[in-house]
Design a protein around this motif. Structure first.
Motif, short mmCIF file in Angstrom:
data_model
loop_
_atom_site.label_atom_id
_atom_site.label_comp_id
_atom_site.label_asym_id
_atom_site.label_seq_id
_atom_site.Cartn_x
_atom_site.Cartn_y
_atom_site.Cartn_z
N GLU A 60 -2.04 -2.50 -1.17
CA GLU A 60 -1.42 -3.83 -1.18
C GLU A 60 -2.50 -4.92 -1.16
O GLU A 60 -2.37 -5.95 -1.81
CB GLU A 60 -0.49 -3.99 0.01
N LYS B 32 -3.10 -7.92 -3.79
CA LYS B 32 -3.19 -9.33 -3.46
C LYS B 32 -4.46 -9.96 -4.02
O LYS B 32 -4.47 -11.10 -4.47
CB LYS B 32 -3.14 -9.51 -1.94
N SER C 223 1.99 -6.76 -7.21
CA SER C 223 1.91 -6.94 -5.76
C SER C 223 3.21 -6.52 -5.07
O SER C 223 3.20 -5.87 -4.02
CB SER C 223 1.59 -8.40 -5.43
#
Length: 432
Positions: free
Chosen positions: A187, A191, A170
């Motif tokens: 991203e 997550k 991450s």
């Protein structure tokens, strides 16, 4: 990077070396008295857990009471019949009264007392075998619960390491998004992957608490612990075929079945002995008032077996003996089938563990390292890095499941075959 590799190596080496505690070579157990002193300062070992259960579980206490009851029955079986005293008065008038005093003793014939004693002795043997069977079952159950909790404990550790991997992914994705090299979608995917790993950690922690509670239940709730000692040398090693065959012949279930046959055979002998009637001898004195004199009296009483020859009880006892022999043969067939299944499961799981250690885990680790470095250098997309990470995490989880399967198979064999010697029950403690 070095920190991650060292953590991964430590975790894998710890899992690989868990199951030596379930090996069939068995060192002495740690006394349960020492458990209270050690539990506050050291993790719970398998030897201490087994010994605690053997000394405190109420099922074993009940089995020991059964032995005491059987010993009481043995004492009663050896007792001789009590003599009887009788007084008979003829004619209540003093001048013409006749008083007879007799002492009678029943004499058992046909070997009834010896047959009763033999049947009671077989009852004691059977009660002891039942205690040993319960000890073996409890030891195997504690061992299985211990390793289930130990595997869950390792799963928590690996889930935490996996979370570190996900966090690193991450952070790397976030840096690349900030630098404008990849889309923010990358991203988001990172997550989501991190959230999935957190969920895995929560599930692993819940599973650990469940297995710990199951272990506490087997220990009769008397042991207080939160961490298990998993230090050992290797996975459980199976004995040779000759040793396995010998253990099958001496398995607790078969010993108990054979002793039941012997007990019922002794009861059949007892019923056969009852066909011979007992005699009663009497001796005494008779005193007459008119004329005044004393006379010796002796007597012999013999039942006449005209209507009751105990034929029905004999037929029932013999049939029950043959029934026990059939059940013993059925138990042996069932035992051999269960042992064959457990052996196959052990071989399969051991082969899986060896494949994971030799090929899958090193390959998955290498692929993850390469794709992670390539992702950081911009040579791979995040999907490739995420796929490599997912492959590594799945390989770890499958590896733990295979290790747990080896433990379960070894515990099943211990439950079926017992120990190399019938008593005392012994389960290996962890090797430091």
């Amino acid at each position: 990077m070095c920190k991650f590799v060292a953590s991964m190596a430590f975790a894998l080496s710890t899992v690989t070396t868990l199951a030596g505690a379930a090996a069939l070579d068995q060192p002495p157990l740690i006394s349960a008295a020492a458990l209270q002193a050690q539990r506050a300062e050291a993790p719970l070992t398998l030897g201490a857990a087994v010994q605690w259960a053997l000394e405190n579980h109420p099922e074993l206490s009940a089995a020991r009471r059964e032995i005491e009851a059987a010993e009481g029955a043995r004492t009663q079986a050896g007792a001789y019949p009590n003599p009887s005293l009788s007084v008979e008065v003829e004619d209540l008038r003093r001048d013409s009264r006749t008083t007879t005093v007799l002492l009678s003793q029943s004499i058992e014939l046909g070997g009834k007392r010896a047959a009763r004693i033999a049947a009671a002795d077989r009852g004691i043997d059977l009660a002891r075998a039942q205690l040993n069977t319960r000890e073996v079952e409890l030891s195997a159950n504690v061992t299985a619960a211990f390793f289930a909790a130990l595997t869950s404990q390792e799963r928590v550790r690996l889930a935490q390491d996996s979370l570190d991997l996900a966090l690193a992914g991450s952070q790397a994705a976030q840096k690349r998004v900030t630098a404008g090299k990849v889309s923010p979608v990358e991203e988001t995917r990172a997550k989501v992957a991190e959230a999935n790993v957190r969920l895995e950690l929560i599930q692993a922690q819940g599973e650990l608490q469940t297995h710990l509670q199951a272990l506490r239940t087997l220990l009769a709730g008397g042991a207080d612990f939160d961490v298990l000692d998993g230090s050992a040398l290797s996975l459980p090693v199976l004995p040779s075929l000759d040793a396995m065959e010998q253990r099958i012949a001496n398995a607790p279930a078969l010993r108990q079945a054979r002793l039941e046959v012997r007990r019922l055979a002794a009861l059949a002998d007892l019923e056969s002995a009852k066909r011979v009637p007992d005699i009663t001898l009497s001796a005494g004195i008779q005193r007459a008032q008119d004329p005044s004199r004393n006379q010796a009296v002796i007597g012999l009483s013999v039942p006449l077996p005209l209507f009751d020859t105990n034929r029905g009880n004999i037929a029932e006892a013999v049939s029950r003996r043959y029934q026990a022999e059939d059940l013993a043969r059925a138990a042996e067939l069932r035992l051999r089938g269960d042992v064959a299944v457990a052996l196959q499961l052990h071989r399969t799981a051991s082969g899986e563990v060896a494949t994971f250690e030799a090929d899958i885990l090193p390959g998955a680790q290498s692929a993850y390292e390469a794709t992670r470095q390539g992702f950081e250098l911009g040579k791979f997309g995040y999907l490739e890095a995420l796929d490599a990470q997912r492959t590594l995490l799945q390989a770890r989880a499958q590896y733990l499941r295979s290790v747990a399967s080896v433990y379960r198979a070894a515990s099943d064999l211990d439950r079926l075959l017992g120990n190399a010697s019938p008593a005392p029950v012994s389960i290996p403690a962890s090797i430091h």
